[in-house]
Motif scaffolding. Structure first.
Motif, PDB file in Angstrom:
ATOM      1  N   LEU A 114       0.983  -1.247  -0.036  1.00 42.96           N
ATOM      2  CA  LEU A 114       0.136  -0.003   0.133  1.00 42.96           C
ATOM      3  C   LEU A 114       0.914   1.155  -0.014  1.00 42.96           C
ATOM      4  O   LEU A 114       1.856   1.356   0.718  1.00 42.96           O
ATOM      5  CB  LEU A 114      -0.781  -0.106   1.374  1.00 42.96           C
ATOM      6  CG  LEU A 114      -2.125  -0.757   1.252  1.00 42.96           C
ATOM      7  CD1 LEU A 114      -2.898  -0.864   2.470  1.00 42.96           C
ATOM      8  CD2 LEU A 114      -3.224  -0.430   0.039  1.00 42.96           C
ATOM      9  N   ALA A 115       0.636   2.135  -0.808  1.00 45.37           N
ATOM     10  CA  ALA A 115       1.216   3.575  -0.837  1.00 45.37           C
ATOM     11  C   ALA A 115       0.444   4.611  -0.748  1.00 45.37           C
ATOM     12  O   ALA A 115      -0.753   4.627  -0.893  1.00 45.37           O
ATOM     13  CB  ALA A 115       1.852   3.634  -2.378  1.00 45.37           C
ATOM     14  N   ASP A 116       0.841   5.757  -0.065  1.00 42.23           N
ATOM     15  CA  ASP A 116       0.307   6.973   0.197  1.00 42.23           C
ATOM     16  C   ASP A 116       1.193   8.148  -0.657  1.00 42.23           C
ATOM     17  O   ASP A 116       2.271   8.289  -0.278  1.00 42.23           O
ATOM     18  CB  ASP A 116       0.318   7.320   1.806  1.00 42.23           C
ATOM     19  CG  ASP A 116      -0.460   8.643   2.042  1.00 42.23           C
ATOM     20  OD1 ASP A 116      -0.748   9.384   1.144  1.00 42.23           O
ATOM     21  OD2 ASP A 116      -0.596   8.891   3.254  1.00 42.23           O
ATOM     22  N   THR A 117       0.477   8.513  -1.501  1.00 39.81           N
ATOM     23  CA  THR A 117       1.193   9.683  -2.193  1.00 39.81           C
ATOM     24  C   THR A 117       1.784  10.745  -1.358  1.00 39.81           C
ATOM     25  O   THR A 117       2.660  11.364  -1.813  1.00 39.81           O
ATOM     26  CB  THR A 117       0.348  10.032  -3.395  1.00 39.81           C
ATOM     27  OG1 THR A 117      -0.732  10.583  -2.890  1.00 39.81           O
ATOM     28  CG2 THR A 117      -0.005   8.962  -4.439  1.00 39.81           C
ATOM     29  N   VAL A 141      -1.955   2.235  -4.711  1.00 38.93           N
ATOM     30  CA  VAL A 141      -2.315   3.691  -4.119  1.00 38.93           C
ATOM     31  C   VAL A 141      -3.417   4.019  -3.571  1.00 38.93           C
ATOM     32  O   VAL A 141      -4.518   3.721  -3.941  1.00 38.93           O
ATOM     33  CB  VAL A 141      -2.054   4.686  -5.422  1.00 38.93           C
ATOM     34  CG1 VAL A 141      -2.091   6.199  -4.777  1.00 38.93           C
ATOM     35  CG2 VAL A 141      -0.717   4.428  -5.879  1.00 38.93           C
ATOM     36  N   ASN A 142      -3.213   4.111  -2.155  1.00 35.97           N
ATOM     37  CA  ASN A 142      -4.535   4.239  -1.129  1.00 35.97           C
ATOM     38  C   ASN A 142      -5.031   5.637  -1.326  1.00 35.97           C
ATOM     39  O   ASN A 142      -4.117   6.559  -1.086  1.00 35.97           O
ATOM     40  CB  ASN A 142      -4.164   4.068   0.187  1.00 35.97           C
ATOM     41  CG  ASN A 142      -5.620   3.648   0.924  1.00 35.97           C
ATOM     42  OD1 ASN A 142      -6.581   3.897   0.506  1.00 35.97           O
ATOM     43  ND2 ASN A 142      -5.264   3.553   2.189  1.00 35.97           N
ATOM     44  N   CYS A 143      -6.288   5.899  -1.663  1.00 37.34           N
ATOM     45  CA  CYS A 143      -6.638   7.266  -2.319  1.00 37.34           C
ATOM     46  C   CYS A 143      -7.290   8.114  -1.006  1.00 37.34           C
ATOM     47  O   CYS A 143      -8.503   7.849  -0.675  1.00 37.34           O
ATOM     48  CB  CYS A 143      -7.741   6.994  -3.067  1.00 37.34           C
ATOM     49  SG  CYS A 143      -7.039   6.513  -5.057  1.00 37.34           S
ATOM     50  N   ASP A 171      -9.268   2.026  -2.620  1.00 36.94           N
ATOM     51  CA  ASP A 171      -9.712   2.766  -1.336  1.00 36.94           C
ATOM     52  C   ASP A 171      -9.817   1.710  -0.343  1.00 36.94           C
ATOM     53  O   ASP A 171     -10.720   0.612  -0.273  1.00 36.94           O
ATOM     54  CB  ASP A 171     -11.079   3.186  -1.624  1.00 36.94           C
ATOM     55  CG  ASP A 171     -11.686   3.939  -0.323  1.00 36.94           C
ATOM     56  OD1 ASP A 171     -11.096   3.637   0.811  1.00 36.94           O
ATOM     57  OD2 ASP A 171     -12.708   4.707  -0.345  1.00 36.94           O
ATOM     58  N   ALA A 172      -8.793   1.391   0.544  1.00 40.03           N
ATOM     59  CA  ALA A 172      -8.869   0.553   1.523  1.00 40.03           C
ATOM     60  C   ALA A 172      -9.855   0.330   2.567  1.00 40.03           C
ATOM     61  O   ALA A 172     -10.042  -0.852   3.134  1.00 40.03           O
ATOM     62  CB  ALA A 172      -7.520   0.734   2.291  1.00 40.03           C
ATOM     63  N   ARG A 173     -10.719   1.283   2.435  1.00 40.38           N
ATOM     64  CA  ARG A 173     -12.131   1.118   3.308  1.00 40.38           C
ATOM     65  C   ARG A 173     -12.985   0.566   2.660  1.00 40.38           C
ATOM     66  O   ARG A 173     -14.041   0.112   3.473  1.00 40.38           O
ATOM     67  CB  ARG A 173     -12.547   2.683   3.497  1.00 40.38           C
ATOM     68  CG  ARG A 173     -11.458   3.516   4.259  1.00 40.38           C
ATOM     69  CD  ARG A 173     -12.128   4.816   4.388  1.00 40.38           C
ATOM     70  NE  ARG A 173     -12.116   5.432   2.944  1.00 40.38           N
ATOM     71  CZ  ARG A 173     -12.734   6.718   2.560  1.00 40.38           C
ATOM     72  NH1 ARG A 173     -12.929   7.372   3.660  1.00 40.38           N
ATOM     73  NH2 ARG A 173     -12.620   7.141   1.338  1.00 40.38           N
ATOM     74  N   ARG A 175     -14.549  -2.772   0.621  1.00 38.99           N
ATOM     75  CA  ARG A 175     -14.315  -4.021   0.387  1.00 38.99           C
ATOM     76  C   ARG A 175     -14.099  -4.623  -1.279  1.00 38.99           C
ATOM     77  O   ARG A 175     -13.197  -5.207  -1.490  1.00 38.99           O
ATOM     78  CB  ARG A 175     -15.571  -5.047   0.990  1.00 38.99           C
ATOM     79  CG  ARG A 175     -15.516  -6.467   0.567  1.00 38.99           C
ATOM     80  CD  ARG A 175     -16.563  -7.255   1.691  1.00 38.99           C
ATOM     81  NE  ARG A 175     -16.129  -8.601   1.828  1.00 38.99           N
ATOM     82  CZ  ARG A 175     -16.252  -9.796   0.913  1.00 38.99           C
ATOM     83  NH1 ARG A 175     -16.755  -9.349  -0.260  1.00 38.99           N
ATOM     84  NH2 ARG A 175     -15.810 -10.890   1.170  1.00 38.99           N
ATOM     85  N   GLU A 176     -14.942  -4.058  -2.185  1.00 37.23           N
ATOM     86  CA  GLU A 176     -14.800  -4.436  -3.338  1.00 37.23           C
ATOM     87  C   GLU A 176     -13.411  -3.850  -3.976  1.00 37.23           C
ATOM     88  O   GLU A 176     -12.901  -4.490  -4.781  1.00 37.23           O
ATOM     89  CB  GLU A 176     -16.011  -3.778  -4.364  1.00 37.23           C
ATOM     90  CG  GLU A 176     -17.249  -4.646  -3.916  1.00 37.23           C
ATOM     91  CD  GLU A 176     -17.061  -6.165  -4.238  1.00 37.23           C
ATOM     92  OE1 GLU A 176     -16.540  -6.477  -5.337  1.00 37.23           O
ATOM     93  OE2 GLU A 176     -17.342  -6.890  -3.385  1.00 37.23           O
ATOM     94  N   SER A 177     -13.235  -2.778  -3.722  1.00 34.14           N
ATOM     95  CA  SER A 177     -11.803  -2.201  -3.989  1.00 34.14           C
ATOM     96  C   SER A 177     -10.621  -2.844  -3.753  1.00 34.14           C
ATOM     97  O   SER A 177      -9.878  -3.284  -4.544  1.00 34.14           O
ATOM     98  CB  SER A 177     -11.694  -0.676  -3.572  1.00 34.14           C
ATOM     99  OG  SER A 177     -10.442   0.048  -3.986  1.00 34.14           O
ATOM    100  N   ALA A 178     -10.764  -3.290  -2.307  1.00 30.66           N
ATOM    101  CA  ALA A 178      -9.889  -4.046  -1.810  1.00 30.66           C
ATOM    102  C   ALA A 178      -9.485  -5.399  -2.506  1.00 30.66           C
ATOM    103  O   ALA A 178      -8.357  -6.104  -2.793  1.00 30.66           O
ATOM    104  CB  ALA A 178      -9.564  -4.229  -0.398  1.00 30.66           C
ATOM    105  N   LYS A 179     -10.777  -5.880  -2.848  1.00 31.71           N
ATOM    106  CA  LYS A 179     -11.025  -7.194  -3.631  1.00 31.71           C
ATOM    107  C   LYS A 179     -10.193  -7.111  -4.902  1.00 31.71           C
ATOM    108  O   LYS A 179      -9.450  -8.433  -5.284  1.00 31.71           O
ATOM    109  CB  LYS A 179     -12.385  -7.933  -3.567  1.00 31.71           C
ATOM    110  CG  LYS A 179     -12.647  -9.159  -3.964  1.00 31.71           C
ATOM    111  CD  LYS A 179     -14.064  -9.592  -4.044  1.00 31.71           C
ATOM    112  CE  LYS A 179     -14.131 -11.134  -4.536  1.00 31.71           C
ATOM    113  NZ  LYS A 179     -15.399 -11.181  -4.494  1.00 31.71           N
ATOM    114  N   GLU A 180     -10.531  -6.166  -5.520  1.00 32.58           N
ATOM    115  CA  GLU A 180      -9.883  -5.827  -6.861  1.00 32.58           C
ATOM    116  C   GLU A 180      -8.405  -6.084  -6.782  1.00 32.58           C
ATOM    117  O   GLU A 180      -7.869  -6.601  -7.785  1.00 32.58           O
ATOM    118  CB  GLU A 180     -10.517  -4.766  -7.637  1.00 32.58           C
ATOM    119  CG  GLU A 180     -11.877  -4.973  -8.260  1.00 32.58           C
ATOM    120  CD  GLU A 180     -12.142  -5.783  -9.081  1.00 32.58           C
ATOM    121  OE1 GLU A 180     -11.381  -5.972  -9.955  1.00 32.58           O
ATOM    122  OE2 GLU A 180     -12.913  -6.545  -8.857  1.00 32.58           O
TER     123      GLU A 180
END
Length: 202
Positions: A114-117, A141-143, A171-173, A175-180
């Motif tokens: 995970l990266a934070d810009t 990249v966690n937005c 978006d680490a918050r 579920r679907e984003s993390a699953k992708e």
């Protein structure tokens, strides 16, 4: 990590394959959040309250509101399909807890970094670690709200990544984003495994 299969009654459904995945990155980047968001079971967490002991050791720049830290690991599970289950291990982000990384990395198929810009350099140690071990990884990249947005190719160049390493937004918050992100990692790891198999056969 593919667990051994015990004798099953005739006609019983086969046990799913279990795969170990690491969720890594810098301090406060969202590792615990991601494991918690995607896990289908209540995640195991080893968070402790930040104390004065960490003053001068833990860098809170950009995450001043953070009050807890993972001291061992986060653990969660997600079923991808009837025959595939992922076991997620979130790593501690601070240097002083890096001694647990080698144990956590044993048997892992791959990793999400995970990266934070706002603090992009914080993910360099994770990238170096997985590159050194030859562990497949993707950068997600966690937005964070209010953070400046960059093109994915800009992030890839800033991190000096091999062109074959996937870089995705998430978006680490969610579920679907993390699953992708996890599916992207699986596809990347399988692609690398197949390429290595072909190279060995040449």
């Amino acid at each position: 990590m593919d667990y051994g299969r015990s004798e099953r009654p005739a006609g019983a459904a086969p046990l799913p394959t279990a795969i170990k995945i690491l969720i890594a990155g810098g301090f406060g980047v969202g590792k615990t959040t991601m494991v918690g968001a995607v896990s289908e079971t209540r995640p195991l967490r080893t968070e402790e309250v930040l104390t004065e002991t960490g003053i001068g050791i833990d860098d809170l720049s950009g995450v001043e509101a953070k009050s807890t830290t993972t001291v061992a690991m986060d653990f969660g599970r997600i079923t991808i399909s009837d025959d595939l289950v992922l076991y997620l291990f979130g790593t501690p982000g601070q240097d002083r807890f890096w001694f647990v990384w080698d144990e956590l990395a044993l048997g892992a198929l791959g990793a999400v970094v995970l990266a934070d810009t706002r603090r992009l350099a914080d993910c360099f140690p994770s990238i170096d670690y997985f590159e050194g071990r030859g562990t497949p990884f993707v950068v997600a990249v966690n937005c964070f709200e209010g953070a400046r947005t960059f093109r994915l190719d800009e992030v890839q160049a800033a991190l000096d990544l091999d062109p074959g390493v996937p870089v995705v937004l998430c978006d680490a918050r969610q579920r679907e984003s993390a699953k992708e992100v996890l599916i992207t990692l699986l596809e990347h790891a399988m692609k690398l495994r197949e390429a290595r198999r072909r190279a060995a056969g040449d």
